[in-house]
Enzyme design. Sequence first.
Site, PDB file in Angstrom:
ATOM      1  CE  LYS A 192      11.449  -1.762  -5.349  1.00 44.58           C
ATOM      2  NZ  LYS A 192      10.769  -3.063  -5.014  1.00 44.58           N
ATOM      3  CD  GLU A 268      -1.991   6.020  -1.976  1.00 43.71           C
ATOM      4  OE1 GLU A 268      -2.311   5.488  -0.889  1.00 43.71           O
ATOM      5  OE2 GLU A 268      -2.089   5.456  -3.062  1.00 43.71           O
ATOM      6  CD  GLU A 399      -3.811  -0.525   4.213  1.00 39.85           C
ATOM      7  OE1 GLU A 399      -4.354   0.062   3.253  1.00 39.85           O
ATOM      8  OE2 GLU A 399      -2.617  -0.361   4.507  1.00 39.85           O
TER       9      GLU A 399
END
Length: 501
Positions: A192, A268, A399
């Site tokens: 995907k 991750e 982030e």
Amino acid sequence: MGSECNETSEKPSKIPKINFTKLFINGDFVDAVSGKTFDTIDPRTGEVIARIAEGDKEDIELAVKAARNAFDHGKWPRMSGSERGRIMMRFADLIDEHVDELAGLDAIDAGKLFIPLKLGEIPAVAELFRYFAGAADKIHGETLKMSRELQGYTLLEPIGVAGLIIPWNFPSTMFSLKVAPALAAGCTMIVKPAEQTPLSALYYAHLAKLAGIPDGVVNVVTGFGHTAGAAISSHMDIDKVSFTGSTEVGRLIMQAAATSNLKHISLELGGKSPFMIFDDADVNTAVDLALSAVFYNKGEICVAGSRVFVQEGIYDEFVKEAVKRAKAWIVGDPFDSHVHQGPQVDKKQFERILYYIEQGKKEGATLLTGGNACGEKGYYIEPTIFADVKDDMVIANEEIFGPVMSLMKFKTVDEVIERANNTIYGLACGIVTNDLNLSNRVSRSIRAGVIWINCYFAFDKDCPYGGYKMSGFGRDNGLNALHKYLQVKSVVTPIYNSPWL
């Protein structure tokens, strides 16, 4: 929109033709069951590149059935490792043959620089397939020394059907990081790609078929995370999910795995990596590394060294040189070979970065350069450097995923180690020093999955890569990645009347 981007007058390269826009299921390109499509956008202009089939739960179901049949009854898991390796080598050769098309697709879809794609990233994708092709016939267990009259050994078997959910910042690299080891292990899969960057994954599916990978082994379903991605995460007949993306979505995938069939998960996730520069460092080298650590790929990289800690002895000199170099950074069309930085991937990410820049200003950080959108169209942002950043500021903790550097001064080694570790993330760390003892001490003190000393982004196909803490678990690259797609089976038989155990 904002200030002018500092583009050059070079004529852009030819834009690739878009040949594949449908789902790839069981060896064929097909429309979504619903017939729906969605737009994939050129971040250079904000205009539509193509309309892509919008896969949903029903399409994931078809892809899983194809992958399950290919795994349970097909030849791919039953081939010898050398046979799989030969086909994967052919796949790698085809990638090399189509490097221009693949580089062009990622450049136009993700705003990535065309020349580094053509000369570096896409060839590295081919090399990764070759690496794991070479590992495919070296998968074996071990003989066990049992403590009683038993003979035992282990088998390493493919885990089954894998769901591979890849992000938008490195569409080709992430495709290879997940698909290559899964293929080598003998798995079948549903890929995907991110809805922002679906084009190259569909092209790789086409090449996989040309290479001779059997139907049903590699399936590509384009669509959205909350529909197609969620269907993969909760599917009862998927044995493994590998996901790269945000920590927030990683949590949702773990929850879905827990409430479905307890499928294996590797993640991750996000990062807020420290980049530490000590007084003995060469300032020019340190500036080069720091700018690359933050601004490479327009800051859209999970391991970006966006928290730059500079020891007080060279801080002022470093700041002066970093600002000078950042102002010379060329922002513009990613097909222009003189450009250092292309557009952010889409409007949402563009606006997110500008929001964080405003937060930095409001919290009292000093804006040294950049901070603005640029150009009359598209999603371009100037390289941005903040000084006087405090550890509790939003831009030092969250982030950003954009070209924003947070500069922080430090005095002692103990201080910078403590501050560097003061984060929920643990993906990477950069250290710049000429002192071997110092680099050894700091590298062993930082809780992160990869430490780069006097370098940054030093990835290699044989070097494991992944995170600590809320940056996830599991490793890409190296044989560690292969073992994510394998299960250990122990086989034991009794020994009768043996003279020894």
